[in-house]
Design a protein around this motif. Structure first.
Motif, mmCIF file in Angstrom:
data_model
loop_
_atom_site.group_PDB
_atom_site.id
_atom_site.type_symbol
_atom_site.label_atom_id
_atom_site.label_comp_id
_atom_site.label_asym_id
_atom_site.label_seq_id
_atom_site.Cartn_x
_atom_site.Cartn_y
_atom_site.Cartn_z
ATOM 1 N N ILE A 279 3.687 -1.368 -2.744
ATOM 2 C CA ILE A 279 4.943 -0.890 -3.311
ATOM 3 C C ILE A 279 4.638 -0.264 -4.669
ATOM 4 C CG2 ILE A 279 6.415 -2.556 -2.119
ATOM 5 C CD1 ILE A 279 6.563 -4.128 -4.764
ATOM 6 N N CYS A 280 5.420 0.740 -5.019
ATOM 7 C CA CYS A 280 5.285 1.368 -6.320
ATOM 8 C C CYS A 280 6.334 0.747 -7.246
ATOM 9 C CB CYS A 280 5.504 2.870 -6.198
ATOM 10 S SG CYS A 280 5.298 3.703 -7.785
ATOM 11 N N VAL A 281 5.885 0.122 -8.308
ATOM 12 C CA VAL A 281 6.782 -0.494 -9.284
ATOM 13 C C VAL A 281 6.905 0.443 -10.479
ATOM 14 C CG1 VAL A 281 7.142 -2.481 -10.799
ATOM 15 C CG2 VAL A 281 6.151 -2.807 -8.524
ATOM 16 N N THR A 282 8.109 0.963 -10.679
ATOM 17 C CA THR A 282 8.351 1.861 -11.813
ATOM 18 C C THR A 282 8.446 1.053 -13.101
ATOM 19 O OG1 THR A 282 10.742 1.682 -11.614
ATOM 20 C CG2 THR A 282 9.658 3.428 -10.310
ATOM 21 N N ALA A 283 8.429 1.739 -14.219
ATOM 22 C CA ALA A 283 8.575 1.064 -15.512
ATOM 23 C C ALA A 283 9.904 0.319 -15.574
ATOM 24 C CB ALA A 283 8.468 2.081 -16.651
ATOM 25 N N ILE B 213 7.269 -24.962 6.763
ATOM 26 C CA ILE B 213 6.750 -23.597 6.624
ATOM 27 C C ILE B 213 6.297 -23.409 5.177
ATOM 28 C CG2 ILE B 213 7.304 -21.131 6.720
ATOM 29 C CD1 ILE B 213 9.570 -21.891 8.698
ATOM 30 N N VAL B 214 5.106 -22.862 5.004
ATOM 31 C CA VAL B 214 4.631 -22.489 3.675
ATOM 32 C C VAL B 214 4.302 -20.998 3.722
ATOM 33 C CG1 VAL B 214 2.910 -22.827 1.876
ATOM 34 C CG2 VAL B 214 3.664 -24.780 3.254
ATOM 35 N N ALA B 215 5.029 -20.220 2.923
ATOM 36 C CA ALA B 215 4.781 -18.782 2.836
ATOM 37 C C ALA B 215 4.205 -18.486 1.455
ATOM 38 C CB ALA B 215 6.072 -18.004 3.055
ATOM 39 N N THR B 216 3.077 -17.810 1.436
ATOM 40 C CA THR B 216 2.425 -17.458 0.177
ATOM 41 C C THR B 216 2.256 -15.946 0.124
ATOM 42 O OG1 THR B 216 1.208 -19.544 0.199
ATOM 43 C CG2 THR B 216 0.393 -17.827 -1.274
ATOM 44 N N THR B 217 2.809 -15.347 -0.923
ATOM 45 C CA THR B 217 2.652 -13.911 -1.142
ATOM 46 C C THR B 217 1.865 -13.712 -2.421
ATOM 47 O OG1 THR B 217 4.709 -13.371 -0.013
ATOM 48 C CG2 THR B 217 3.849 -11.713 -1.544
ATOM 49 N N GLU B 218 0.809 -12.921 -2.319
ATOM 50 C CA GLU B 218 -0.006 -12.603 -3.485
ATOM 51 C C GLU B 218 0.156 -11.123 -3.777
ATOM 52 O OE1 GLU B 218 -4.550 -13.157 -5.107
ATOM 53 O OE2 GLU B 218 -4.068 -13.751 -3.062
ATOM 54 N N GLY B 219 0.395 -10.817 -5.038
ATOM 55 C CA GLY B 219 0.533 -9.428 -5.462
ATOM 56 C C GLY B 219 -0.528 -9.073 -6.479
ATOM 57 N N ARG B 220 -1.170 -7.904 -6.272
ATOM 58 C CA ARG B 220 -2.183 -7.408 -7.208
ATOM 59 C C ARG B 220 -1.899 -5.942 -7.511
ATOM 60 N NH1 ARG B 220 -6.386 -10.631 -8.145
ATOM 61 N NH2 ARG B 220 -6.885 -12.205 -6.613
ATOM 62 N N ARG B 221 -1.979 -5.621 -8.772
ATOM 63 C CA ARG B 221 -1.795 -4.231 -9.192
ATOM 64 C C ARG B 221 -3.083 -3.470 -8.901
ATOM 65 N NH1 ARG B 221 -2.582 -0.868 -13.469
ATOM 66 N NH2 ARG B 221 -0.951 0.679 -13.820
ATOM 67 N N ASP B 222 -2.946 -2.365 -8.177
ATOM 68 C CA ASP B 222 -4.107 -1.577 -7.763
ATOM 69 C C ASP B 222 -4.276 -0.290 -8.548
ATOM 70 O OD1 ASP B 222 -5.006 -3.335 -5.860
ATOM 71 O OD2 ASP B 222 -4.160 -2.266 -4.161
ATOM 72 N N GLY B 223 -3.479 -0.075 -9.569
ATOM 73 C CA GLY B 223 -3.604 1.148 -10.362
ATOM 74 C C GLY B 223 -2.259 1.856 -10.445
ATOM 75 N N ALA B 224 -2.341 3.150 -10.740
ATOM 76 C CA ALA B 224 -1.121 3.939 -10.897
ATOM 77 C C ALA B 224 -0.535 4.295 -9.547
ATOM 78 C CB ALA B 224 -1.443 5.213 -11.675
ATOM 79 N N CYS B 225 0.768 4.534 -9.534
ATOM 80 C CA CYS B 225 1.443 4.996 -8.317
ATOM 81 C C CYS B 225 0.995 6.419 -8.011
ATOM 82 C CB CYS B 225 2.958 4.993 -8.509
ATOM 83 S SG CYS B 225 3.651 3.346 -8.671
ATOM 84 N N PRO B 226 0.892 6.754 -6.715
ATOM 85 C CA PRO B 226 0.529 8.134 -6.381
ATOM 86 C C PRO B 226 1.607 9.091 -6.851
ATOM 87 C CG PRO B 226 0.871 6.786 -4.396
ATOM 88 C CD PRO B 226 1.111 5.925 -5.580
ATOM 89 N N GLN B 227 1.197 10.278 -7.206
ATOM 90 C CA GLN B 227 2.145 11.283 -7.710
ATOM 91 C C GLN B 227 2.777 12.038 -6.580
ATOM 92 O OE1 GLN B 227 3.144 11.517 -10.867
ATOM 93 N NE2 GLN B 227 1.814 9.807 -11.343
#
Length: 130
Positions: A26-30, A116-130
């Motif tokens: 997902i792209c997270v804006t400012a 039920i155990v749900a685990t979500t891991e999020g990692r920033r991979d750099g800038a959003c594509p233009q």
């Protein structure tokens, strides 16, 4: 949380059977990143109540035990009625570029216990594509 392209991966353990959902980005804006920053527990509780109220209309559920410290934000949810469900959630930002959300849900539905155990891991991979 910093703006940019975030990779999300989720693993779900249902009564011991583990499944992994396909990763997504997902792209997270400012603006979204600023909105995601919760500086006060009261803000977290209000955000969560709004989301939970929409999902749990017509159910007898209560959120309790919401607390936040330097390590993580935690909250619990208990629902009663024909089904009894308890949920404990923990959101931990290990850095501005990495978080782990763990949601543990257990209960009894039609006399059958479940966990039920749900685990979500999020990692920033750099800038959003233009």
């Amino acid at each position: 949380m910093r703006p940019g392209l975030w990779a999300l991966s989720t693993t779900i353990d249902r009564n011991g059977a583990v499944a992994t959902r396909p990763s997504r980005t997902i792209c997270v804006t400012a603006q979204k990143a600023a909105a995601a920053r919760i500086n006060r527990l009261a803000d977290a509780v209000e955000v969560l109540k709004g989301k939970l109220d929409a999902r749990l209309v017509g159910r007898n559920c209560q959120m309790f035990g919401a607390k936040s410290d330097a390590e993580a934000t935690r909250w619990s949810l208990r629902c009663a009625g024909s089904s009894i469900v308890e949920q404990e959630s923990r959101l931990k930002f290990e850095s501005p570029d990495h978080f782990v959300l763990t949601i543990r849900t257990s209960g009894v539905v039609r006399d059958a216990p479940f966990a039920i155990v749900a685990t979500t891991e999020g990692r920033r991979d750099g800038a959003c594509p233009q």
